[in-house]
Design a protein around this motif. Structure first.
Motif, PDB file in Angstrom:
ATOM      1  N   SER A  53       0.846  -1.202   0.000  1.00 49.25           N
ATOM      2  CA  SER A  53       0.000   0.000   0.000  1.00 49.25           C
ATOM      3  C   SER A  53       0.878   1.248   0.000  1.00 49.25           C
ATOM      4  N   LYS A  54       0.229   2.385  -0.306  1.00 47.57           N
ATOM      5  CA  LYS A  54       1.003   3.613  -0.448  1.00 47.57           C
ATOM      6  C   LYS A  54       1.596   4.084   0.869  1.00 47.57           C
ATOM      7  N   SER A  55       0.980   3.785   1.975  1.00 49.16           N
ATOM      8  CA  SER A  55       1.498   4.267   3.258  1.00 49.16           C
ATOM      9  C   SER A  55       1.560   3.125   4.274  1.00 49.16           C
ATOM     10  N   PRO A  56       2.342   2.098   3.989  1.00 51.65           N
ATOM     11  CA  PRO A  56       2.408   0.964   4.912  1.00 51.65           C
ATOM     12  C   PRO A  56       3.240   1.327   6.150  1.00 51.65           C
TER      13      PRO A  56
ATOM     14  N   ASP B  64       3.296  -3.570   8.713  1.00 57.48           N
ATOM     15  CA  ASP B  64       2.738  -4.110   7.460  1.00 57.48           C
ATOM     16  C   ASP B  64       3.853  -4.752   6.608  1.00 57.48           C
TER      17      ASP B  64
ATOM     18  N   THR C  81       4.168  -8.726   5.514  1.00 56.76           N
ATOM     19  CA  THR C  81       4.239  -9.076   4.078  1.00 56.76           C
ATOM     20  C   THR C  81       5.503  -9.900   3.790  1.00 56.76           C
TER      21      THR C  81
END
Length: 723
Positions: free
Chosen positions: A613-616, A620, A624
């Protein structure tokens, strides 16, 4: 008398010196040849005791090296006598005669000496020691040469042992002194007399032993004229028991005196003890050194005034002297002693002079007690010796000695030819044995390798146990040590590297690199599998065919060491071993290409690499990465083990091992010309492969080397003959 006689005698002596030096060289070469023959004979005996081939044994038994050695030994004795004679600084005249014939009287007339220096008394056995009288200006000088212990044993006692036919002569003086003499079983009258004289030495050893020195060589002792008699005469009592003993230790007596004939030059008179008054009981022993001591011999014979004839003893004495002195017909004078007092024997002298049958230069009637008559005799002898046409020594050496040496050389060549035939027979037998053993080797080699290859073939579609074990260990390590950075590290990279995306990509690279490095450890399993196969093949080679003799190493190292021993000219066989020994199964060649696709999800920019995502948050990214690492490990496991849809890699190491093993067996057994190369190789290493089979044949190699050394020594003798 020819006033130049002294100068002529000097010339004769000088001409002898080069000949003496030549003989010395020949002696050295003969001794060298004898040594090489002795080594060859010793080896012949050793090989004869081991040779199994009947042909080889028969050839060896035909070689008679001892005959050559005996010939050399006899020739050395002859040459030694000649060299000693040629090397002397004087011309020597020997005087021989039985007891009471006037020998000592003649010597006194020659030399001007008296009974003091040359004992000569009526009715008594006098001289028992050889005396040498040298023409010497000035006062009379006397020296006695006493035996050393070594020369006493060698030149006296051992001569008796030889004459009596005994073995194991005493090796030192104590052995002679303290051990009883062997019994005499021979009833020959001469040997009985010899035995009696030997008993004199043995029973009275304590009476003269102090005169014998421990030196290697005899020693000279200066004595007065008045002491001569006690050193040279032997006396016996009424029971024929010896009462004097010093003479037993004496080698010879040397007397320097001024001869009554002033122009005789470098002349010496040798007083050989007469028969009947010597220590020895046989004239053959008495005359043994005659050949080196004298140049001409005077036989002194005093005929009886009433009964006169040549007797058997005269013939025996002449025959034994002729055996020791070459060309005796040109070196001997017969002196018939004319004694006018106590019954004139002139008639007997004349009769014996007419009836003489011995080959001598001249038979002369001489009054041995008459100074003028004896000097006329000496004149006749010296005139003969200085005759320029008389070249006795040179002629004898050129004819007899060279002929003997030529015969020795030819005999050696003949025996070496027989010896070489034995070697050739052995070589033929060796080749036959190599052929037989090779066929056995080849059958065992082929059977063993094919059997082992069959075992490997039966496993080629099975998962390789070593590789599977290493794979399980590697996967477990991947699960336990994921390589995912901790949360704090991820947060730090977000803060310092420009944001979450950059931190995410850095973490992907970190995890991918960790997994990639862990799978490199699969190399160990691959190597273990291949090394096991190499070890199995090495064992099959070593145990079934005898190649274990080439190396004590195991596995690939065994194959390497065998390859190193295969000569470069046998390149087919050598390359087969080198290729198999050097072959490796590598992760990067067999496995890596199957693992790398499974790591694409961990590669930034790859199609199947998940985006974030754009702001992990750091959490996060951590989650992952954990999911991606687990999925990559799973996918790698599936690639290695296989699934319902895909075939795994667990069998590939077994298949690769079989392939290289089969290639090795094909090269070892079926490559073109490889069987011939095996045979050549094994012929070179036969003693290692077939331990004990070729010990005898290897001994024959030394036999051949010894033959060549004898040939070289024989060539030296040939050079002597040519020069």
């Amino acid at each position: 008398m020819n006033t130049s006689r002294s100068a002529v005698i000097d010339q004769i002596i000088e001409k002898r010196k080069p000949l003496a030096k030549k003989i010395q060289q020949i002696e050295a070469n003969l001794e060298f040849l004898a040594d090489k023959l002795g080594r060859l004979e010793a080896y012949r005996q050793a090989v004869l005791g081991q040779a199994k081939s009947q042909v080889v044994r028969q050839r060896l038994e035909m070689v008679n090296i001892s005959r050559c050695k005996d010939s050399i030994s006899n020739e050395l004795k002859t040459l030694r006598k000649l060299r000693n004679r040629f090397d002397r600084p004087t011309l020597n005249v020997g005087v021989i005669g039985r007891m009471g014939q006037g020998k000592s009287t003649l010597l006194q007339s020659f030399s001007g000496l008296t009974d003091v220096e040359i004992p000569a008394r009526v009715g008594r056995a006098c001289t028992a020691v050889r005396s040498v009288l040298y023409n010497h200006e000035g006062a009379t000088q006397v020296s006695v040469v006493l035996h050393s212990e070594e020369s006493f044993l060698r030149d006296v006692i051992h001569e008796y042992w030889q004459e009596l036919g005994w073995n194991e002569a005493p090796v030192n003086l104590n052995a002679f002194a303290y051990n009883r003499l062997p019994d005499l079983v021979d009833d020959d009258a001469l040997k009985i007399e010899v035995y009696k004289h030997l008993k004199d030495y043995h029973e009275h050893v304590d009476k003269y032993r102090s005169l014998l020195q421990a030196d290697i060589q005899p020693r000279k002792k200066e004595i007065s004229k008045q002491e001569i008699e006690e050193y040279v005469t032997q006396q016996r009592d009424s029971q024929n028991q010896l009462t004097t003993f010093k003479h037993l230790a004496v080698k010879e007596v040397k007397i320097n005196c001024c001869f009554s004939n002033e122009d005789v030059g470098k002349i010496a008179l040798v007083d050989v003890p007469g028969l009947g008054d010597t220590k020895l009981g046989d004239e053959a022993l008495m005359l043994r050194t005659l050949g080196q001591e004298v140049d001409v011999v005077l036989f002194v014979r005093r005929p009886d005034p009433i009964r006169y004839q040549w007797e058997k003893e005269d013939a025996v004495l002449y025959r034994n002297a002729a055996r020791e002195l070459n060309q005796i017909a040109q070196r001997a004078f017969m002196v018939l002693n004319h004694q006018s007092s106590a019954g004139d024997n002139l008639s007997g002298c004349k009769e014996l002079q007419k009836a003489i049958s011995f080959d001598v230069v001249e038979c002369l009637i001489v009054d041995c007690s008459n100074h003028e008559a004896s000097n006329q005799l000496l004149d006749a002898v010296l005139t003969h010796l200085t005759n320029p046409d008389l070249r006795l020594d040179e002629e004898y050496f050129q004819s007899v000695c060279k002929s003997s040496l030529q015969q020795i050389q030819e005999d050696v060549i003949a025996e070496l030819e027989k010896a070489r035939q034995g070697y050739e027979s052995s070589s033929f037998a060796e080749e036959e044995r190599v052929d037989d053993l090779f066929e056995e080797f080849w059958e065992a080699l082929a059977g063993s390798l094919k059997a082992k290859l069959g075992e490997i073939r039966s496993r080629r579609n099975d998962p390789d146990p070593a590789f599977k074990k290493q794979m399980e260990e590697t996967l477990q390590h991947c699960r336990e040590d994921t390589g995912v950075p901790p949360l704090s590290t991820i947060q730090g990279w977000i803060d310092s590297k420009g944001g979450p995306q950059t931190a995410y990509e850095l973490c992907l690279n970190e995890v991918r690199l960790m997994l990639s490095q862990k799978f490199i450890s699969l190399d160990q399993g691959l190597k273990q599998s291949l090394n096991q196969a190499k070890g199995e093949m090495a064992t099959a080679l070593a145990t079934a065919s005898g190649l274990s003799g080439l190396s004590q190493a195991k596995g690939a190292e065994f194959l390497n060491e065998v390859a190193q021993q295969i000569p470069n000219d046998l390149h087919i066989l050598k390359e087969v071993f080198q290729t198999f020994a050097g072959f490796d199964l590598l992760y990067r060649g067999m496995i890596q290409h199957r693992i790398r696709p499974q790591l694409d999800p961990l590669t930034p920019g790859a199609l199947n690499c998940p985006q974030i995502s754009k702001s992990p948050t750091a959490q996060d990214i951590l989650e992952t990465l954990g999911e991606l690492q687990k999925e990559a490990v799973y996918n790698c496991e599936q690639a290695l083990k296989g699934s319902h849809e895909t075939k795994g890699l667990l069998e590939e190491p077994s298949q690769a091992v079989f392939a290289i093993a089969e290639e090795f067996v094909d090269g070892v057994l079926w490559a073109k010309d490889v069987k011939a190369q095996w045979k050549k190789f094994l012929r070179r290493v036969r003693t290692k492969v077939w331990t004990g089979e070729f010990e005898v044949f290897e001994a024959w190699k030394e036999w051949q080397r010894l033959i060549e050394r004898v040939e070289d020594a024989n060539k030296l003798l040939l050079n002597d003959l040519l020069n």
